[in-house]
Design a protein around this motif. Structure first.
Motif, PDB file in Angstrom:
ATOM      1  N   PHE B 250       0.817  -1.211   0.000  1.00 32.79           N
ATOM      2  CA  PHE B 250       0.000   0.000   0.000  1.00 32.79           C
ATOM      3  C   PHE B 250       0.854   1.266   0.000  1.00 32.79           C
ATOM      4  O   PHE B 250       1.763   1.426   0.821  1.00 32.79           O
ATOM      5  CB  PHE B 250      -0.918   0.003   1.223  1.00 32.79           C
ATOM      6  CG  PHE B 250      -2.218  -0.718   0.998  1.00 32.79           C
ATOM      7  CD1 PHE B 250      -2.635  -1.084  -0.281  1.00 32.79           C
ATOM      8  CD2 PHE B 250      -3.051  -1.019   2.065  1.00 32.79           C
ATOM      9  CE1 PHE B 250      -3.830  -1.738  -0.497  1.00 32.79           C
ATOM     10  CE2 PHE B 250      -4.258  -1.679   1.869  1.00 32.79           C
ATOM     11  CZ  PHE B 250      -4.647  -2.034   0.583  1.00 32.79           C
ATOM     12  N   LEU B 251       0.524   2.160  -0.930  1.00 32.71           N
ATOM     13  CA  LEU B 251       1.185   3.464  -1.027  1.00 32.71           C
ATOM     14  C   LEU B 251       0.206   4.547  -0.545  1.00 32.71           C
ATOM     15  O   LEU B 251      -0.844   4.235   0.018  1.00 32.71           O
ATOM     16  CB  LEU B 251       1.668   3.702  -2.462  1.00 32.71           C
ATOM     17  CG  LEU B 251       2.647   2.624  -2.983  1.00 32.71           C
ATOM     18  CD1 LEU B 251       3.053   2.921  -4.427  1.00 32.71           C
ATOM     19  CD2 LEU B 251       3.890   2.515  -2.099  1.00 32.71           C
ATOM     20  N   ALA B 252       0.551   5.818  -0.786  1.00 28.23           N
ATOM     21  CA  ALA B 252      -0.122   6.924  -0.086  1.00 28.23           C
ATOM     22  C   ALA B 252      -1.647   6.972  -0.230  1.00 28.23           C
ATOM     23  O   ALA B 252      -2.352   7.346   0.708  1.00 28.23           O
ATOM     24  CB  ALA B 252       0.477   8.251  -0.544  1.00 28.23           C
ATOM     25  N   ASP B 253      -2.187   6.626  -1.398  1.00 26.53           N
ATOM     26  CA  ASP B 253      -3.634   6.735  -1.598  1.00 26.53           C
ATOM     27  C   ASP B 253      -4.380   5.455  -1.185  1.00 26.53           C
ATOM     28  O   ASP B 253      -5.501   5.224  -1.631  1.00 26.53           O
ATOM     29  CB  ASP B 253      -3.955   7.060  -3.069  1.00 26.53           C
ATOM     30  CG  ASP B 253      -3.662   8.513  -3.414  1.00 26.53           C
ATOM     31  OD1 ASP B 253      -3.287   9.280  -2.505  1.00 26.53           O
ATOM     32  OD2 ASP B 253      -3.807   8.891  -4.601  1.00 26.53           O
ATOM     33  N   HIS B 254      -3.783   4.649  -0.326  1.00 30.67           N
ATOM     34  CA  HIS B 254      -4.394   3.363   0.037  1.00 30.67           C
ATOM     35  C   HIS B 254      -5.694   3.585   0.814  1.00 30.67           C
ATOM     36  O   HIS B 254      -5.850   4.586   1.503  1.00 30.67           O
ATOM     37  CB  HIS B 254      -3.411   2.518   0.850  1.00 30.67           C
ATOM     38  CG  HIS B 254      -3.181   3.003   2.251  1.00 30.67           C
ATOM     39  ND1 HIS B 254      -4.020   2.689   3.299  1.00 30.67           N
ATOM     40  CD2 HIS B 254      -2.219   3.780   2.781  1.00 30.67           C
ATOM     41  CE1 HIS B 254      -3.572   3.247   4.406  1.00 30.67           C
ATOM     42  NE2 HIS B 254      -2.485   3.925   4.127  1.00 30.67           N
ATOM     43  N   PRO B 255      -6.635   2.620   0.700  1.00 30.97           N
ATOM     44  CA  PRO B 255      -7.861   2.722   1.485  1.00 30.97           C
ATOM     45  C   PRO B 255      -7.547   2.610   2.976  1.00 30.97           C
ATOM     46  O   PRO B 255      -6.574   1.968   3.367  1.00 30.97           O
ATOM     47  CB  PRO B 255      -8.702   1.537   1.004  1.00 30.97           C
ATOM     48  CG  PRO B 255      -7.751   0.611   0.331  1.00 30.97           C
ATOM     49  CD  PRO B 255      -6.598   1.424  -0.151  1.00 30.97           C
ATOM     50  N   THR B 256      -8.391   3.234   3.799  1.00 32.09           N
ATOM     51  CA  THR B 256      -8.106   3.277   5.241  1.00 32.09           C
ATOM     52  C   THR B 256      -8.483   1.986   5.952  1.00 32.09           C
ATOM     53  O   THR B 256      -7.970   1.707   7.019  1.00 32.09           O
ATOM     54  CB  THR B 256      -8.858   4.445   5.892  1.00 32.09           C
ATOM     55  OG1 THR B 256     -10.258   4.286   5.620  1.00 32.09           O
ATOM     56  CG2 THR B 256      -8.387   5.770   5.334  1.00 32.09           C
ATOM     57  N   THR B 257      -9.410   1.226   5.358  1.00 32.44           N
ATOM     58  CA  THR B 257      -9.741  -0.081   5.921  1.00 32.44           C
ATOM     59  C   THR B 257      -9.758  -1.097   4.785  1.00 32.44           C
ATOM     60  O   THR B 257      -9.919  -0.730   3.619  1.00 32.44           O
ATOM     61  CB  THR B 257     -11.129  -0.100   6.606  1.00 32.44           C
ATOM     62  OG1 THR B 257     -12.124   0.272   5.645  1.00 32.44           O
ATOM     63  CG2 THR B 257     -11.184   0.864   7.785  1.00 32.44           C
ATOM     64  N   GLY B 258      -9.589  -2.356   5.136  1.00 31.21           N
ATOM     65  CA  GLY B 258      -9.598  -3.382   4.108  1.00 31.21           C
ATOM     66  C   GLY B 258      -9.896  -4.731   4.719  1.00 31.21           C
ATOM     67  O   GLY B 258      -9.729  -4.923   5.928  1.00 31.21           O
ATOM     68  N   GLY B 259     -10.321  -5.664   3.887  1.00 31.28           N
ATOM     69  CA  GLY B 259     -10.734  -6.967   4.388  1.00 31.28           C
ATOM     70  C   GLY B 259      -9.838  -8.110   3.951  1.00 31.28           C
ATOM     71  O   GLY B 259     -10.151  -9.265   4.203  1.00 31.28           O
ATOM     72  N   TYR B 260      -8.726  -7.801   3.281  1.00 30.85           N
ATOM     73  CA  TYR B 260      -7.778  -8.863   2.939  1.00 30.85           C
ATOM     74  C   TYR B 260      -6.636  -8.838   3.953  1.00 30.85           C
ATOM     75  O   TYR B 260      -6.223  -7.775   4.391  1.00 30.85           O
ATOM     76  CB  TYR B 260      -7.228  -8.678   1.524  1.00 30.85           C
ATOM     77  CG  TYR B 260      -8.283  -8.725   0.449  1.00 30.85           C
ATOM     78  CD1 TYR B 260      -9.242  -9.733   0.449  1.00 30.85           C
ATOM     79  CD2 TYR B 260      -8.331  -7.774  -0.551  1.00 30.85           C
ATOM     80  CE1 TYR B 260     -10.216  -9.782  -0.536  1.00 30.85           C
ATOM     81  CE2 TYR B 260      -9.299  -7.808  -1.534  1.00 30.85           C
ATOM     82  CZ  TYR B 260     -10.246  -8.812  -1.524  1.00 30.85           C
ATOM     83  OH  TYR B 260     -11.205  -8.853  -2.498  1.00 30.85           O
ATOM     84  N   PRO B 261      -6.123 -10.025   4.309  1.00 28.73           N
ATOM     85  CA  PRO B 261      -5.109 -10.056   5.365  1.00 28.73           C
ATOM     86  C   PRO B 261      -3.788  -9.394   4.953  1.00 28.73           C
ATOM     87  O   PRO B 261      -3.362  -9.501   3.806  1.00 28.73           O
ATOM     88  CB  PRO B 261      -4.918 -11.559   5.609  1.00 28.73           C
ATOM     89  CG  PRO B 261      -5.440 -12.240   4.390  1.00 28.73           C
ATOM     90  CD  PRO B 261      -6.494 -11.355   3.815  1.00 28.73           C
TER      91      PRO B 261
END
Lengths: 216, 289
Positions: B250-261
């Motif tokens: 993940f770089l700067a514009d990554h989502p703040t939450t996620g469901g993949y480990p």
């Protein structure tokens, strides 16, 4: 409530992911963090990000030390429900409303009554700025995501997936079941605060154009 | 019309306004955003006498061209690239004076991907939630530059001697990208063999990489646990593993939450180099504690 100590997992050099037993424990732990931050007794943290069963603490100078501190915390009580809920007017006209009612085994009218009778709480935000994951529906009303996500879900769509209700702040692709539409502005960076819904906010949905018993 | 502005003459593949990002709104779903190579931003800002937090332009692959409406001091850094003022070669990595009405041409990167252009006074678009950065995931901040976009500048208040700072010249990206990774928080979702694979086998930067994540091609990581992880908070540098098993950093514009480990997290100090790695670059993960 269970008094299992939260489990803190290291996330890289500067973060901790605190795992809790369930949604209520997560809300209580998040509220405790905010209380301690407001009281100045929490070490500097750049971001506090609650989610379904975890709270992420990012931008922590000494994560291991904070992890050790957390294990001694008494689980705080759930935040008191003071003040009114945000009311979101909804036209229950979503393309998936009939399917949701069928999944619930009730009529469309009854589905609307179920949704408007519940009191929701923003468990956490994510997916897009201002998109809240709202809990409050009884467990038996959980619905699956759509097998094929829509390429464009209109802004203001009120939607269900799993145990959550959400409102799309802007048009985006999405796989949630659409049950209605609101004109409420969920996200406006020209406004303070920009987000209508933040973690912990209580929410009620009101059927627009439907006159209820004692209401106006 | 103010003359405190630059006009975009050629926008290039993707040119955005970036500073050091948005802090403190992740709980509302707002990505941190900001320049992918923040060390380069700090350096070019210092070269023109700006505060390190001033907004700059981040170009991608083929640079851009700008015409200032007043005489400005600029510095180009990040990915090495040819710099020209009205067709005349000018210096990369140092302060350059660009007269009003001249065209500053930032050419294609000779190594790396992203060049940074600091302009005296900084790019002064309206800040959104404390940052001028363009966030391509959620659409916050100014849209990517297009031809004829007018970018306002702040007042140039530089007092420092410009032109050189005490920074070693950047050698440019190396032929191999080495990412130091600390396992966790969800390494227990993967088989022991998968964890070994991550830190022993060769990966390559995929052309599907963007400001959200560095996507990698290479051996898939096999999960030990099936089922779905409940959405949880994500950090910069998280190595998330989607169902296809190919890690994404993940770089700067990554989502703040996620469901993949998230199998591990890359050191923040290594992410600038990750942002400069062209597709096809070999990638090696080394474990750190």
């Amino acid at each position: 409530m269970r008094t299992t100590a939260p489990r803190a997992l290291r996330v890289g050099e500067r973060a901790l992911l605190v795992e809790l037993a369930g949604g209520e424990e997560t809300e209580a732990f998040h509220a405790e963090l905010l209380r301690r931050r407001a009281a100045g007794t929490l070490p500097a943290v750049r971001e506090i990000v609650p989610a379904a069963r975890t709270v992420l603490l990012d931008g922590v100078a000494d994560p291991d030390r904070l992890a050790a501190e957390l294990s001694d915390w008494e689980p705080g009580p759930l935040p008191a429900r003071v003040g009114g809920a945000v009311e979101i007017p909804v036209r229950y006209d979503g393309p998936d409303l009939a399917e949701v009612a069928a999944l619930w085994g009730v009529s469309v009218e009854a589905a609307v009554r179920i949704h408007t009778a519940a009191e929701f709480r923003v468990a956490f935000c994510g997916f897009a700025p201002g998109f809240g994951y709202l809990t409050g529906l009884d467990e038996r009303y959980g619905v699956p995501r759509r097998a094929t996500p829509r390429t464009a879900v209109p802004a203001g769509s009120v939607a269900l997936a799993g145990p959550y209700t959400g409102v799309y702040p802007r048009s985006s692709p999405g796989g949630w079941q659409l049950i209605g539409t609101t004109d409420a502005v969920l996200w406006d960076t020209g406004r303070e605060p920009a987000a209508l819904l933040a973690p912990g906010t209580r929410v009620r949905f009101a059927a627009e154009g439907v006159v209820t018993g004692g209401g106006r | 019309m103010t003359d405190r502005a630059v006009v975009v003459v050629r926008a290039g593949a993707l040119t955005t306004v970036q500073d050091l990002g948005r802090s403190g709104y992740a709980h509302l779903g707002v990505p941190r955003s900001g320049a992918l190579d923040p060390a380069a931003v700090r350096l070019v800002n210092r070269l023109v006498g700006n505060p390190e937090t001033a907004a700059v332009l981040e170009t991608t692959v083929d640079g851009c061209a700008l015409r200032p409406r007043r005489t400005v001091t600029v510095a180009v850094g990040g990915a090495p690239c040819p710099v020209r003022v009205d067709g005349h070669p000018a210096a990369w990595g140092t302060a350059v004076r660009v007269p009003a009405g001249s065209v500053l041409e930032i050419g294609a990167a000779t190594r790396g991907l992203r060049a940074y252009v600091a302009i005296g006074g900084g790019v002064d678009v309206a800040p959104v939630l404390g940052s001028r950065s363009t966030d391509l995931l959620s659409g916050l901040g100014p849209p990517p530059a297009a031809e004829e976009t007018v970018l306002p500048l702040g007042p140039d208040t530089a007092t420092a001697v410009r032109g050189s700072v005490d920074a070693p010249p950047w050698p440019g990206p190396s032929d191999e990208l080495v990412l130091r990774v600390r396992f966790g928080p969800r390494d227990d979702w993967f088989t022991a063999a998968a964890l070994r694979t991550l830190v022993t086998r060769a990966y390559r930067v995929s052309s599907a990489s963007n400001r959200i994540g560095l996507r990698l091609e290479g051996p898939a990581l096999e999960r030990a646990l099936r089922g779905e992880l409940a959405s949880e908070g994500m950090v910069l540098g998280a190595v998330q593993v989607p169902p296809d098993g190919r890690p994404v950093v993940f770089l700067a514009d990554h989502p703040t939450t996620g469901g993949y480990p998230v199998v591990g997290v890359v050191r923040e100090a290594d992410l600038g180099a990750a942002a400069q790695a062209v597709p096809g670059t070999p990638v090696r993960f080394t474990p750190v504690r």
